[in-house]
Motif scaffolding. Structure first.
Motif, PDB file in Angstrom:
ATOM      1  N   THR A  13       0.821  -1.198   0.000  1.00  0.00           N
ATOM      2  CA  THR A  13       0.000   0.000   0.000  1.00  0.00           C
ATOM      3  C   THR A  13       0.858   1.252   0.000  1.00  0.00           C
ATOM      4  O   THR A  13       1.983   1.266   0.507  1.00  0.00           O
ATOM      5  N   GLY A  14       0.302   2.316  -0.580  1.00  0.00           N
ATOM      6  CA  GLY A  14       0.873   3.641  -0.514  1.00  0.00           C
ATOM      7  C   GLY A  14      -0.134   4.571   0.121  1.00  0.00           C
ATOM      8  O   GLY A  14      -1.161   4.126   0.647  1.00  0.00           O
ATOM      9  N   PRO A  15       0.114   5.864   0.070  1.00  0.00           N
ATOM     10  CA  PRO A  15      -0.811   6.807   0.691  1.00  0.00           C
ATOM     11  C   PRO A  15      -2.217   6.769   0.107  1.00  0.00           C
ATOM     12  O   PRO A  15      -3.192   6.938   0.828  1.00  0.00           O
ATOM     13  N   ARG A  16      -2.322   6.549  -1.211  1.00  0.00           N
ATOM     14  CA  ARG A  16      -3.631   6.636  -1.855  1.00  0.00           C
ATOM     15  C   ARG A  16      -4.099   5.353  -2.504  1.00  0.00           C
ATOM     16  O   ARG A  16      -5.303   5.185  -2.738  1.00  0.00           O
ATOM     17  N   VAL A  17      -3.190   4.449  -2.837  1.00  0.00           N
ATOM     18  CA  VAL A  17      -3.592   3.219  -3.527  1.00  0.00           C
ATOM     19  C   VAL A  17      -2.959   2.003  -2.872  1.00  0.00           C
ATOM     20  O   VAL A  17      -1.969   2.106  -2.141  1.00  0.00           O
ATOM     21  N   GLY A  18      -3.546   0.847  -3.147  1.00  0.00           N
ATOM     22  CA  GLY A  18      -2.980  -0.436  -2.768  1.00  0.00           C
ATOM     23  C   GLY A  18      -3.031  -1.375  -3.952  1.00  0.00           C
ATOM     24  O   GLY A  18      -3.846  -1.205  -4.869  1.00  0.00           O
ATOM     25  N   LEU A  19      -2.165  -2.362  -3.946  1.00  0.00           N
ATOM     26  CA  LEU A  19      -2.154  -3.407  -4.965  1.00  0.00           C
ATOM     27  C   LEU A  19      -2.675  -4.700  -4.359  1.00  0.00           C
ATOM     28  O   LEU A  19      -2.284  -5.075  -3.256  1.00  0.00           O
ATOM     29  N   ARG A  20      -3.555  -5.381  -5.068  1.00  0.00           N
ATOM     30  CA  ARG A  20      -4.047  -6.681  -4.621  1.00  0.00           C
ATOM     31  C   ARG A  20      -4.262  -7.581  -5.829  1.00  0.00           C
ATOM     32  O   ARG A  20      -4.408  -7.112  -6.959  1.00  0.00           O
ATOM     33  N   PHE A  71      -1.968  -7.572 -10.684  1.00  0.00           N
ATOM     34  CA  PHE A  71      -2.387  -6.793  -9.524  1.00  0.00           C
ATOM     35  C   PHE A  71      -3.357  -5.695  -9.945  1.00  0.00           C
ATOM     36  O   PHE A  71      -3.113  -4.966 -10.921  1.00  0.00           O
ATOM     37  N   LEU A  72      -4.437  -5.586  -9.205  1.00  0.00           N
ATOM     38  CA  LEU A  72      -5.355  -4.474  -9.382  1.00  0.00           C
ATOM     39  C   LEU A  72      -4.866  -3.291  -8.560  1.00  0.00           C
ATOM     40  O   LEU A  72      -4.402  -3.457  -7.429  1.00  0.00           O
ATOM     41  N   VAL A  73      -4.968  -2.109  -9.137  1.00  0.00           N
ATOM     42  CA  VAL A  73      -4.656  -0.868  -8.431  1.00  0.00           C
ATOM     43  C   VAL A  73      -5.971  -0.337  -7.878  1.00  0.00           C
ATOM     44  O   VAL A  73      -6.894  -0.019  -8.633  1.00  0.00           O
ATOM     45  N   CYS A  74      -6.077  -0.255  -6.558  1.00  0.00           N
ATOM     46  CA  CYS A  74      -7.330   0.140  -5.916  1.00  0.00           C
ATOM     47  C   CYS A  74      -7.117   1.366  -5.036  1.00  0.00           C
ATOM     48  O   CYS A  74      -6.100   1.472  -4.340  1.00  0.00           O
ATOM     49  N   GLU A  75      -8.082   2.259  -5.065  1.00  0.00           N
ATOM     50  CA  GLU A  75      -8.035   3.425  -4.193  1.00  0.00           C
ATOM     51  C   GLU A  75      -8.299   3.001  -2.753  1.00  0.00           C
ATOM     52  O   GLU A  75      -9.214   2.229  -2.479  1.00  0.00           O
ATOM     53  N   ARG A  76      -7.510   3.518  -1.839  1.00  0.00           N
ATOM     54  CA  ARG A  76      -7.643   3.118  -0.441  1.00  0.00           C
ATOM     55  C   ARG A  76      -8.783   3.842   0.258  1.00  0.00           C
ATOM     56  O   ARG A  76      -9.338   3.330   1.229  1.00  0.00           O
ATOM     57  N   GLU A  77      -9.110   5.039  -0.204  1.00  0.00           N
ATOM     58  CA  GLU A  77     -10.169   5.811   0.430  1.00  0.00           C
ATOM     59  C   GLU A  77     -11.142   6.298  -0.627  1.00  0.00           C
ATOM     60  O   GLU A  77     -10.789   6.428  -1.804  1.00  0.00           O
ATOM     61  N   ILE A  87     -11.531   0.132  -8.117  1.00  0.00           N
ATOM     62  CA  ILE A  87     -10.445  -0.241  -9.012  1.00  0.00           C
ATOM     63  C   ILE A  87     -10.089   0.948  -9.900  1.00  0.00           C
ATOM     64  O   ILE A  87     -10.921   1.462 -10.647  1.00  0.00           O
ATOM     65  N   ALA A  88      -8.839   1.391  -9.811  1.00  0.00           N
ATOM     66  CA  ALA A  88      -8.355   2.527 -10.599  1.00  0.00           C
ATOM     67  C   ALA A  88      -7.605   2.082 -11.844  1.00  0.00           C
ATOM     68  O   ALA A  88      -7.480   2.854 -12.800  1.00  0.00           O
ATOM     69  N   GLY A  89      -7.089   0.852 -11.832  1.00  0.00           N
ATOM     70  CA  GLY A  89      -6.321   0.348 -12.973  1.00  0.00           C
ATOM     71  C   GLY A  89      -5.721  -0.994 -12.617  1.00  0.00           C
ATOM     72  O   GLY A  89      -6.162  -1.664 -11.672  1.00  0.00           O
ATOM     73  N   PHE A  90      -4.689  -1.369 -13.338  1.00  0.00           N
ATOM     74  CA  PHE A  90      -4.044  -2.659 -13.109  1.00  0.00           C
ATOM     75  C   PHE A  90      -2.595  -2.593 -13.565  1.00  0.00           C
ATOM     76  O   PHE A  90      -2.234  -1.791 -14.431  1.00  0.00           O
TER      77      PHE A  90
END
Length: 211
Positions: A13-20, A71-77, A87-90
């Motif tokens: 995870t980062g400040p705004r996104v996480g990978l799963r 990995f999906l790029v997902c917004e954390r908030e 889901i913001a991207g991949f």
């Protein structure tokens, strides 16, 4: 549009996104976002836009093929009408080779609602650290068509170096296309990889059209 599961487990995870990892139940949201993003992605990328296309695509990226990791790029908030976990991207690592090479080729894309917000720049930094850490890789490549300036800006901003041009490298959108070869290795300690730093653009894609 409500699809997201904010409780999904992230691998980093980062400040705004996480990978799963991809999941079967992500199909409706992923394909809806892909349909919304056709104009953004064309002519660089053609991700699955139907459940029938998504199912084998996701399966290959989640263990069926040891040469791939997705990995999906997902917004954390949430915020601004967006749901937490959206889901913001991949970002996918394809053609993984172990042994003395320990290399993979990237394929990635932002969805239209997330483009231009710096989320993919953050996500790529996370992915690089994960690939060179837990996944044990030494080198990542990004093969990008010369006209895909947003994708070139994204990898350049994360410390990738231009290594050359590969003529007629991939069959994309009905023709063999030239690609620039960008790469980063685990010893590139000066590169701006940290996931919290925002650099480069983050609009579209690289790699094979179904990356």
């Amino acid at each position: 549009m409500i699809f997201s599961d904010a409780k999904a487990e992230f691998v980093c995870t980062g400040p705004r996104v996480g990978l799963r990892p991809f999941r079967p139940e992500d199909g409706p949201e992923f394909t809806a976002r892909a349909r919304e993003s056709r104009e953004l992605h064309h002519p660089w990328l053609f991700p699955p836009t139907t459940p029938e296309e998504y199912e084998p695509y996701a399966r290959r990226l989640t263990g069926e093929d040891p040469g791939r990791a997705g990995f999906l790029v997902c917004e954390r908030e949430g915020g601004d009408g967006r749901d937490p976990g959206a889901i913001a991207g991949f970002i996918n690592i394809n053609n993984i080779v172990r042994g003395a090479f320990r290399c993979g080729a990237l394929g990635y894309g932002a969805f239209a609602h997330a483009a231009g917000r710096g989320l993919m720049a953050e996500a790529l930094g996370l992915l690089i650290d994960h690939a060179f850490g837990e996944l044990g890789l030494h080198r990542l490549e990004a093969n990008i068509q010369p006209g895909n300036t947003a994708s070139i800006a994204l990898v350049r901003g994360r410390g990738f170096r231009l290594e050359g041009l590969s003529p007629d490298f991939l069959f994309v959108d009905g023709a063999w296309r030239d690609h620039e070869r960008w790469a980063i290795t685990g010893g590139d300690n000066s590169s701006p990889r940290n996931g919290s730093r925002q650099s480069g653009s983050d609009q579209v894609s690289t790699g094979s059209p179904r990356s």
